[in-house]
Enzyme design. Structure first.
Site, PDB file in Angstrom:
ATOM      1  N   ILE A  40       0.840  -1.207   0.000  1.00  0.00           N
ATOM      2  CA  ILE A  40       0.000   0.000   0.000  1.00  0.00           C
ATOM      3  C   ILE A  40       0.870   1.251   0.000  1.00  0.00           C
ATOM      4  O   ILE A  40       2.011   1.243   0.451  1.00  0.00           O
ATOM      5  CB  ILE A  40      -0.946   0.006   1.215  1.00  0.00           C
ATOM      6  CG1 ILE A  40      -0.154  -0.085   2.522  1.00  0.00           C
ATOM      7  CG2 ILE A  40      -1.933  -1.145   1.122  1.00  0.00           C
ATOM      8  CD1 ILE A  40      -1.021  -0.054   3.755  1.00  0.00           C
ATOM      9  N   CYS A  41       0.291   2.316  -0.530  1.00  0.00           N
ATOM     10  CA  CYS A  41       1.009   3.583  -0.683  1.00  0.00           C
ATOM     11  C   CYS A  41       0.595   4.533   0.432  1.00  0.00           C
ATOM     12  O   CYS A  41      -0.537   5.008   0.473  1.00  0.00           O
ATOM     13  CB  CYS A  41       0.693   4.198  -2.048  1.00  0.00           C
ATOM     14  SG  CYS A  41       1.468   5.797  -2.324  1.00  0.00           S
ATOM     15  N   LEU A  42       1.528   4.786   1.340  1.00  0.00           N
ATOM     16  CA  LEU A  42       1.323   5.734   2.431  1.00  0.00           C
ATOM     17  C   LEU A  42       2.588   6.561   2.595  1.00  0.00           C
ATOM     18  O   LEU A  42       3.657   6.181   2.119  1.00  0.00           O
ATOM     19  CB  LEU A  42       1.012   5.000   3.745  1.00  0.00           C
ATOM     20  CG  LEU A  42      -0.267   4.156   3.787  1.00  0.00           C
ATOM     21  CD1 LEU A  42      -0.316   3.372   5.078  1.00  0.00           C
ATOM     22  CD2 LEU A  42      -1.498   5.035   3.652  1.00  0.00           C
TER      23      LEU A  42
END
Length: 303
Positions: free
Chosen positions: A92-94
């Site tokens: 995931i992109c955080l």
């Protein structure tokens, strides 16, 4: 965990072992994470869904992969439990993940990253990589289902650790609140406002640690600050002008009526002095008049 089989001269290994001890000695009710026995760079974790949101009561498992340069480079995150906010088995992109290394700080740890991940759960995905935007009812159903059993992932060692973490989280988790379908529109609206407020509070707490950076899909917008209505801007001369009372303009203040001049105390003293002097003169003249009349009477009697 036996430390003698690891290279303690490696800065990353030394840092990871310190974090393992801290995680075990200071456990949290909101999350748990431990590395694999054979690979301390791979961690399994579980987080509890934030309260007052559709994720409340849910137990969400995932995997953290630490780079060899840790803590100078950020880890990657992957969710394993269906949740309606993040895709499963997808990095995931955080702003705390390896998708945004420019935001990562070496002072952060697995613990602080998990705190930030919990805060990210109820935020708007905004189309970020690995994000989902399910309806609240669907997320609530997934939260209830997440407690039934730990997800299946990897070999026997991974699965054993996942199940141990799941049992720990179940022992600390409160019951899942049920969402009633008989709520009125007004009650639904009130619940949504309360959930949004709780979401902002969680995000604010993580932002206070500097964890919620401007990552893709996880933006923080500063609220505009309005200037006070009763204060004039600084004048060209550099001095601050007067405060303008509400409802009155600068033009009105320019035509203020002149203040009445109050008679000073010296004028009143002067008046009393003049009156006293006048009385003294009158008394003196009266004495002279009476004296003159007395002498005249004596002269007439002697003749």
């Amino acid at each position: 965990m036996a430390e003698d089989k690891y290279n303690l001269k490696n800065p990353a290994v030394k840092r990871i072992l310190q974090e393992v001890k801290e995680m075990q000695s200071n456990p949290s009710d909101d999350f748990m994470s431990l590395p694999l026995e054979e690979n301390i760079f791979e961690w399994q974790f579980a987080i509890r869904g934030p309260g007052e949101t559709e994720f409340e009561g849910g137990i969400y498992h995932g995997r953290i992969q630490l780079p060899a340069e840790y803590p100078f480079k950020p880890p990657s995150f992957m969710l394993l439990t269906p949740n309606g906010r993040f895709e499963t088995q997808t990095k995931i992109c955080l702003s705390i993940s390896n998708h945004h290394p420019e935001h990562w700080q070496p002072s952060w740890s697995v613990r602080t990253a998990l705190v930030a991940l919990i805060a990210f759960m109820p935020t708007n995905p905004n189309g970020a990589l690995g994000s989902l935007d399910y309806k609240k009812e669907e997320r609530r159903a997934l939260a209830i289902k997440s407690r039934e059993a730990a997800p299946k992932f990897g070999n026997a060692e991974r699965q054993k650790l996942i199940e141990e973490i799941h049992e720990y989280m179940l022992s600390k988790a409160p019951p899942v609140p049920q969402l009633s379908s008989s709520l009125s529109p007004e009650e639904h609206s009130t619940n949504e406002e309360r959930e949004a407020q709780a979401s902002h509070q969680n995000v604010g707490e993580a932002a206070g640690e500097g964890l919620l950076g401007p990552g893709v899909g996880d933006r923080i917008v500063d609220e505009p600050h309005e200037a006070p209505l009763n204060v004039n801007p600084i004048s060209e001369g550099g001095s601050v002008s007067e405060q303008v009372p509400a409802g009155r303009s600068n033009e009105q203040l320019l035509h203020k009526p002149e203040a009445k001049v109050q008679r000073p105390a010296d004028d009143r003293l002067f008046t009393w002095a003049a009156v006293g002097l006048t009385i003294a003169i009158v008394v003196l003249l009266l004495k002279k008049f009476m004296k003159a009349n007395g002498h005249g009477a004596v002269f007439m009697d002697g003749s």
